[in-house]
Design an enzyme around this catalytic site. Structure first.
Site, PDB file in Angstrom:
ATOM      1  N   GLU A  26      17.863  73.275 -26.293  1.00 55.82           N
ATOM      2  CA  GLU A  26      18.829  74.128 -26.998  1.00 55.82           C
ATOM      3  C   GLU A  26      18.355  74.399 -28.419  1.00 55.82           C
ATOM      4  OE1 GLU A  26      22.283  71.472 -25.926  1.00 55.82           O
ATOM      5  OE2 GLU A  26      23.159  73.434 -25.499  1.00 55.82           O
ATOM      6  N   GLU A  80      22.187  68.358 -18.680  1.00 52.60           N
ATOM      7  CA  GLU A  80      23.487  67.788 -19.071  1.00 52.60           C
ATOM      8  C   GLU A  80      24.441  67.598 -17.898  1.00 52.60           C
ATOM      9  OE1 GLU A  80      21.798  69.934 -20.829  1.00 52.60           O
ATOM     10  OE2 GLU A  80      22.041  69.525 -22.974  1.00 52.60           O
TER      11      GLU A  80
END
Ligand code: NAI
Length: 696
Positions: free
Chosen positions: A106, A126
């Site tokens: 990210e 995640e």
């Protein structure tokens, strides 16, 4: 300014993420990056900034231990850092080697450019921890690679390698060789550009078809039953197609907060940490020397032996499969060939790979061939006399230092070890069926097993891609010992008024992959029958005993393999259908035992069966059969279909609250007698307001 994590290479500043072992982006790392960013932006001489990882990788993600703590949100947050990077007139380049996972990727997507070393892995895993990429990943990834690809990466949690990332548009360049020089050259080149790309300024992503999200939602509701995170990930990606970037980021944050505070994500993070904890063993130093296992001998080419042989062949390890009967060997090898052909036919491995794996398994009827093996695994019939005879022969035939393992599911490993002159080399390796598929292996430490033997066994199990959990010797070890209590209560509930379908339905609604009775039919009722017969003489006469299972076996019904067990099965079908005949058997057994049947609630079914696991789990823990409660959770989730999103039986008990669990167990003790003797450890923890996770 020069420091360990900030270096100048002519006009390029290089900032290192440095937080071993995986450069987790905790608060201190963010603070340091922020300081170095200030320096690089202020320095007139610097015209480009490269951010890279120190050590093995770029960044393995956020610091999961800091989740649910103020440190996870403390400024500078990753969002603040990325806003500054995006606003920078100087180009910021993420230079990726090893892994860029989770917040690592990210962060990289928030930089202007990405260059990755060939072989690097990029992904947003995640979802595997029950959360979603909360650092802008659900908004940036679809803008970079498109909606469909983003859905596949985020919802599977799978990684792509650098070359694939390049093809997808996730990185701008692949460095075939050393990363730093390539990154510096790239930085010099782009520093001449007047404008730098910013992902968040790209237009909203679009799905290829209007009903894309609706179809995905329907698919996930089925395939990820009980898991909220995949659906939330999907909702965030959908938000990226209809909201502005900032609104999407806000939406992502809100959904992240819901997940991170939910039981499911806490359960999955618990299991993640539990796997790491399970590798730490009392009395075995991490640097204990271990032998290399180049060849394995497996004794017995039956159900388990064949699957175990495949597990090693899959990992590139040569296997000698030793049988005592020619027809059993032929059958075993034929099953192995059939399994590999089926895998190749499904396209999971190439034909050439299937053949290579088959070629690694050599069958023989000659016992002496065990001599070449560094590890011998006995998987013959569950018969103590036979096992002792075989281990006695190992003394003569096995090379010095070879690990001598048994796959027994319940027999006493110490007694087996006593039949050799090398008890220090003996260990249990309890694989689960089908052994080539199931990830769990209970590594059973005998009282004489040496630290080297234990360390080597744990290592080789990991080497073949499985999860080793160390347990001590007791009847059934951990998994089968606990499940005997669960099965007993399920059986009693039948007599008390429930049907097999009701019990299974309640357990499946709780989240188990399969109910108790459908599972028993699949595994074969003869397995339980054999152990009941073996234990019959030790069973106190005054204790309640359900005859239902024995009666079903007496009818020649051994489960799916005979077309009938607790349920009946139409020819060729695996779908259990309730059978009035069995209903009658249950009613008869209840009458003979003097039990008045009554309506049973689903809640009682779950509490009676699952709390039986928990109570026995507490006893196992107190006896030192496992080192920690989370070891039991790993065993149950990976070997017995316990729902991962509930974290395993012991974690589940913590979430219910030990006071409540203990109170119910005391009630069951009063109602149903001595099977429910509360575990002293459970009593102590409940009274002290403690949990299994934090007993001290
Ligand atoms: P199986 O009956 O399918 O296979 C046993 C094989 O051992 C037979 O092919 C037999 O010919 C062979 N054998 C017997 N004596 C031998 C000898 N002296 N030398 C070489 N081979 C010999 O049995 P299964 O189910 O594979 O079980 C094997 C062991 O694994 C048992 O100890 C069992 O308790 C354990 N186990 C079984 C599980 C299961 O679900 N079936 C699960 C976990 C452990």
């Amino acid at each position: 300014m020069q420091s360990e994590n900030y270096l100048r290479h002519e006009h390029v500043a290089v900032i290192y993420l440095n937080n071993p072992p995986v450069n987790g982006m905790g608060h201190s790392v963010r603070q340091e990056v922020s300081t170095h960013l200030d320096a690089a932006l202020a320095d007139q001489e610097v015209s480009a900034i490269v951010i890279m990882g120190a050590g093995r990788m770029f960044c393995g993600g956020a610091d999961i231990k800091a989740f649910n703590t103020p440190a996870s949100r403390a400024e500078p947050s990753s969002r603040t850092l990325l806003k500054r990077i995006e606003a920078s007139a100087k180009p910021v380049i993420a230079a990726i080697h090893g892994n860029a996972l989770g917040l690592g990727l990210e962060f990289a997507m928030g930089c202007h450019y990405r260059i990755a070393q060939r072989g690097a892995a990029l992904g947003l895993p995640e979802v595997k921890l029950g959360i979603l990429p909360g650092g802008g990943g659900t908004q940036r990834l679809p803008r970079l690679v498109g909606v469909e690809e983003a859905v596949s990466m985020i919802i599977d949690g799978s990684s792509v390698d650098a070359d694939n990332a390049m093809a997808l548009g996730l990185v701008d360049e692949v460095a075939p060789g050393e990363l730093l020089p390539a990154a510096l050259a790239f930085a010099s080149r782009v520093s001449r550009n007047t404008d730098h790309p910013v992902v968040s300024r790209r237009p909203a992503a679009k799905a290829a078809t209007p009903d894309f999200f609706e179809k995905e939602r329907a698919r996930l509701a089925k395939s990820r039953r009980g898991f909220p995170a995949p659906l939330e990930c999907l909702a965030c990606i959908e938000a990226a197609t209809r909201l502005t970037f900032d609104e999407g980021l806000q939406f992502e944050r809100e959904r992240f907060d819901v997940l991170v505070n939910g039981t499911e994500s806490k359960a999955l993070r618990h299991l993640f940490m539990a796997e790491r904890a399970a590798a730490k063993i009392d009395g075995v130093a991490p640097d204990t020397p271990t032998a290399d296992i180049a060849r394995v001998a497996v004794l017995g080419a039956g159900t388990m032996g064949g699957g175990i042989a495949m597990s090693f062949a899959n990992a590139g390890i040569a296997v000698t499969l030793v049988e005592s009967r020619a027809e059993a060997l032929e059958r075993g090898l034929a099953t192995i060939r059939k399994n590999y052909s089926a895998t190749a036919a499904k396209g999971r491995i190439s034909q050439a790979e299937a053949e290579a794996r088959i070629a690694r398994i050599e069958g023989t009827l000659k016992f002496e061939w065990v001599a070449e093996a560094d590890l011998v695994i006995e998987a013959v019939f569950e018969d103590m006399a036979l096992k002792k005879e075989i281990f006695g022969k190992f003394d003569t035939h096995c090379k010095a230092g070879a690990i001598l393992a048994t796959n027994t599911s319940r027999l006493d490993v110490n007694e087996i070890a006593a039949s050799t002159r090398r008890p220090q080399s003996v260990i249990g390796l309890h694989f689960f069926s089908p052994a080539n598929v199931m990830r769990l292996v209970e590594v059973v430490r005998g009282s004489a097993s040496s630290p080297e033997t234990i360390a080597c066994a744990m290592k080789v199990v990991r080497q073949i891609g499985k999860l080793p959990v160390l347990v001590g010797v007791c009847d059934g070890f951990v998994g089968n010992r606990l499940s005997a209590h669960y099965a007993r209560e399920a059986e009693f509930l039948l007599e008390e008024g429930a049907s097999p379908a009701q019990v299974d339905g309640a357990l499946q609604a709780f989240g188990l992959a399969m109910g108790r009775f459908a599972m028993a039919d699949l595994a074969g009722l003869d397995i339980g029958l054999a152990s009941r017969k073996r234990l019959a003489t030790t069973r106190p006469a005054h204790l309640r005993y359900s005859k239902v299972a024995d009666r079903i076996c007496e009818m020649g019904r051994f489960g799916q393999k005979t077309g009938a067990g607790y349920y009946c099965y139409e020819a060729g079908s695996r779908t259990p259908a309730p059978d009035p005949l069995i209903e009658q058997v249950i009613v008869d057994c209840a009458r003979e035992a003097g039990i008045t049947r009554r309506p049973i609630s689903d809640e009682e079914i779950v509490e009676r069966t699952i709390y039986a696991l928990i109570n026995e789990g507490a006893k196992v823990l107190e006896e030192g059969i496992v080192q920690r409660a989370s070891d039991i959770d790993l065993i149950y989730v990976n070997g017995y279909g316990f729902p991962a999103w509930r974290g395993g039986p012991m974690f589940y008990a913590d979430t219910v609250g030990l006071t409540r669990v203990y109170a119910r167990i005391c009630e069951f003790h009063r109602q149903h007698g001595e099977f429910w003797q509360p575990a002293p450890l459970l009593k102590r923890l409940a009274e002290a307001g403690k949990t299994f996770a934090k007993p001290d």
